[in-house]
Design a protein around this motif. Sequence first.
Motif, PDB file in Angstrom:
ATOM      1  N   LYS A 109       0.802  -1.222   0.000  1.00 57.20           N
ATOM      2  CA  LYS A 109       0.000   0.000   0.000  1.00 57.20           C
ATOM      3  C   LYS A 109       0.842   1.281   0.000  1.00 57.20           C
ATOM      4  CE  LYS A 109      -3.887   1.448   2.730  1.00 57.20           C
ATOM      5  NZ  LYS A 109      -4.596   1.200   3.987  1.00 57.20           N
ATOM      6  N   HIS A 110       2.012   1.200   0.651  1.00 57.12           N
ATOM      7  CA  HIS A 110       2.807   2.429   0.791  1.00 57.12           C
ATOM      8  C   HIS A 110       3.609   2.761  -0.471  1.00 57.12           C
ATOM      9  CE1 HIS A 110       5.663  -0.753   1.731  1.00 57.12           C
ATOM     10  NE2 HIS A 110       6.654   0.106   1.587  1.00 57.12           N
ATOM     11  N   TYR A 111       3.538   1.912  -1.470  1.00 53.68           N
ATOM     12  CA  TYR A 111       4.279   2.189  -2.717  1.00 53.68           C
ATOM     13  C   TYR A 111       3.536   3.215  -3.572  1.00 53.68           C
ATOM     14  CZ  TYR A 111       8.147  -1.109  -2.649  1.00 53.68           C
ATOM     15  OH  TYR A 111       9.330  -1.723  -2.381  1.00 53.68           O
ATOM     16  N   VAL A 112       4.337   4.055  -4.255  1.00 52.59           N
ATOM     17  CA  VAL A 112       3.762   4.986  -5.228  1.00 52.59           C
ATOM     18  C   VAL A 112       4.119   4.432  -6.613  1.00 52.59           C
ATOM     19  CG1 VAL A 112       3.749   7.361  -6.096  1.00 52.59           C
ATOM     20  CG2 VAL A 112       4.144   6.913  -3.649  1.00 52.59           C
ATOM     21  N   ALA A 113       3.120   4.290  -7.465  1.00 51.87           N
ATOM     22  CA  ALA A 113       3.371   3.664  -8.768  1.00 51.87           C
ATOM     23  C   ALA A 113       3.061   4.624  -9.906  1.00 51.87           C
ATOM     24  CB  ALA A 113       2.516   2.408  -8.912  1.00 51.87           C
ATOM     25  N   GLY A 114       3.693   4.344 -11.030  1.00 53.57           N
ATOM     26  CA  GLY A 114       3.407   5.109 -12.247  1.00 53.57           C
ATOM     27  C   GLY A 114       3.527   4.158 -13.422  1.00 53.57           C
ATOM     28  N   SER A 115       2.768   4.420 -14.480  1.00 49.57           N
ATOM     29  CA  SER A 115       2.832   3.510 -15.622  1.00 49.57           C
ATOM     30  C   SER A 115       2.464   4.243 -16.902  1.00 49.57           C
ATOM     31  CB  SER A 115       1.860   2.348 -15.423  1.00 49.57           C
ATOM     32  OG  SER A 115       0.566   2.745 -15.806  1.00 49.57           O
TER      33      SER A 115
END
Lengths: 542, 317
Positions: A109-115
Amino acid sequence: MPFLQYIRPDDGNLYDSTVVKIDLPKGAKPGDTVFLKINFETKLPSKIVRTGYNDDFYFAGQWFPKFGVYEAAGMRYASAGNWNCHQFHHNSEFYSNHSVYDVIITLPKHYVAGSGGMLLTEADNGNGEKTLTYRAEDIVDFAWTAWPSYVVFTEQWKHVKITLLLPEERKIQAERQMTAVKNALEYLETNVGPFPWPHLTFVDPPSKGDGAGGMEYTTLFTSSSFKGVPEFFHMPEMVTIHEFGHAYFMGILASNEFEEPWLDEGVNQFWESRIMDNYYGVNSSLVDHPLLSISDQFISRSSYVYSVNRQTITNKEYSWNYPHGTYSMMSYSKTAVILRTLMGLTGEETMNEIFREYYRKWAFRHPSGKDFISVVNEVVSKSHGDKFGPDMNWFFDQTLFGTGICDYKVSQITNKKNYNSDIKKDTLSKSSISFSEADSLYNSVVELERLGEIMLPVEVLIHFKNGNELLESWDGKSRYKDFFYDGKGKVEWVKIDPEYKIVMDVNFINNSMTLSPDRVPVRRISGKLTTLLQLFIGAITL
Amino acid sequence: MKLAYAIKTGLSRSLKAWKGIIVFWLISIFMVSFLVVPFKAGMKAVLGKSMITEKLTEGLNLDVLGDFGTNFTSMGASLFSGVLVLALAAILVNIFITGGFFDSVKSSDLKVTYQEFFRASAKNFWPFLVISSILYIIALLLIIVIIVVPVSIAGNAESAPEGIIFKTLAISGSVFILAISIVFLVADYARAWQAARAESAGFKALGFGFRQTFRTFFQSLGLMLLIIVLQVLVAWCVMKIIAIYTPSTGAGVFLLFIVSQLLLLVKILIKVLRYACVSSLMEQNLEIIQVPSAANSTSDYEIPHDLSPELKSETDV
């Protein structure tokens, strides 16, 4: 799986397992649809080389099985329908179809993602994890990244929602990065064509993930920088504009980078330097400091012009076949210099029109080099008639597909006073020349030479001491050319290609000659060097 | 009080050494010319009668230098190796000249003559060479230990936090400035002590330099840092002027040269001020009273025989 086998179409390397061939249990006819369900597991490398992870940083690129491109007869260079799929090489990554991607990523949950996709949903799984659902349409590759410490910035540019992910420590550079990508969007939209996607994500990876920097995956690309990059050093902007350029050209046109790397890297390099020059200064687009200025264009030109291998090979090679480390110089630099030279010859507006037409004709259709050249021929003919001949093949044959160099030289200026002139001989004798220098009659000769193999039409600017100037044209084909002038005022200086349009010329120094050279810059540089060395002496002595 | 007095006397003593300053300045120009004159001739030869110099009117343009082709590589290599030779020559010349400087800034009412300056330079050369050689080795080790090793470790750490290299560099740089200040102090005390003696005793002088530096640590360090800041300021001014001012006429180039050379003279003066202040501080701390020497002395001045017990113990090492 009986129908699956690894193949090595490029080099037969038995250790290469990057291309797999699947024979269908039953043949598919034209118009049929084949559904493949592939369960796969990817192990990301722990040392990031474009893709991989380090500590808690993840960048997933080239991480799923991707289709090759089926080339029907007549497409690109295909004489019969066939799959075009190359092994994964260090120097080239892309040739694939525009596809739709639905990607579901579950991560802590604490991860920040981008795609490279648009975020459709984000669901809390209740177990310390979350699930993100992305969708991307008509892109050639899908990549994503995740790291707990990303800071996210978003901005809207016309129809494009831009997302930037970067480390907290580089927040101060967010505006520079955003401005760079908006500059690139604006410039390419104005001079080539619209950016077709409504979203664009770019990432400035942290130091621990710098191996992922400087890559492009259509609607996601990575830049590269470091904390505290000084304002005068436009490296982050350059990388951002370069990678966005790939996202744009490769993303929209999807040429074959494996087989024609110049069409991707070179075209992009050409546009990168134009964008950089336009927004950050023609002579100082990369480094803008009172002590030193470096232009983006200089990087391309110097890499080609000063390379000892500049005549080793042509641009006809596949990306992995360039010998003696010439891949980068040939694909990026030489091509950019060739296109700059073409722009110098045909003009900026014609060049823009070439790319507009290229975009209109070939967007989402996998053009080849010959398709690009035929667009050039068509547009140049339309804009300039037969000024350059029936087509521009002569240009590409010499430059792109040849190994010659371009070098024009002013070899001599001679001015002889004409004492026997009909006008003067009645009033003057050799012993009583009292008229002013500017009024004297001269027989002047300007001698030019072509030292290189490449023959390009050039302009020659001739300046006379009395202030008159003549702009001559030379088709540049013969090995030498002399211009003769009889009249008042002697030739004071001569410049071949006075506006430095032929950037392919490997030596600008011999492009001009003057009777009274300006020594001030040399004196100034020497004086400054003297002072700097004295400071150096002061610094190293006790 | 001692510090203020040291600065006050240091200033007057350094001005008294103006002849040495002129000599050092002239020698520095002369040495640098060995490198710059061929470089300038090389540039002129390559550029010939070309008008490409118009691209250099706004400053150094790499594009033009690149067009020098193989000449650029040759000139760059010559310049690089020339700088190494220049550095070595400059260190040796500096060792020689500082012998004269430290003699000039001793407590004395006599005028400094050229003959006396060079005689003192020659007399002090060997002990100063010993002092300088050892301190250069120490400085080199300090660079490796304080800067190179930590920065390399930070740079190669795979999961290092963001900006760790710059942080490490900033901390290492600060520590190095302190450390090099101490090296300067040791060098100056050692040379001041040696200059006040008739016989050569480089190693003893070095021992004195270390002891005196740490005995008067904060006082000496404060003085040294102050002078280093002054020197850096002048150097920054020179750099700034060179960077900003890009004259396009011969007169402008000449003016730039004169202004930058004047500032360099000031920089040399500040260096001599450092020598003078440290000498003065040493004399105050050791209560040296300098008097005209005996007729058979090699120097006009030397440490008197009726020294205080503290000084005696120092000089009898």
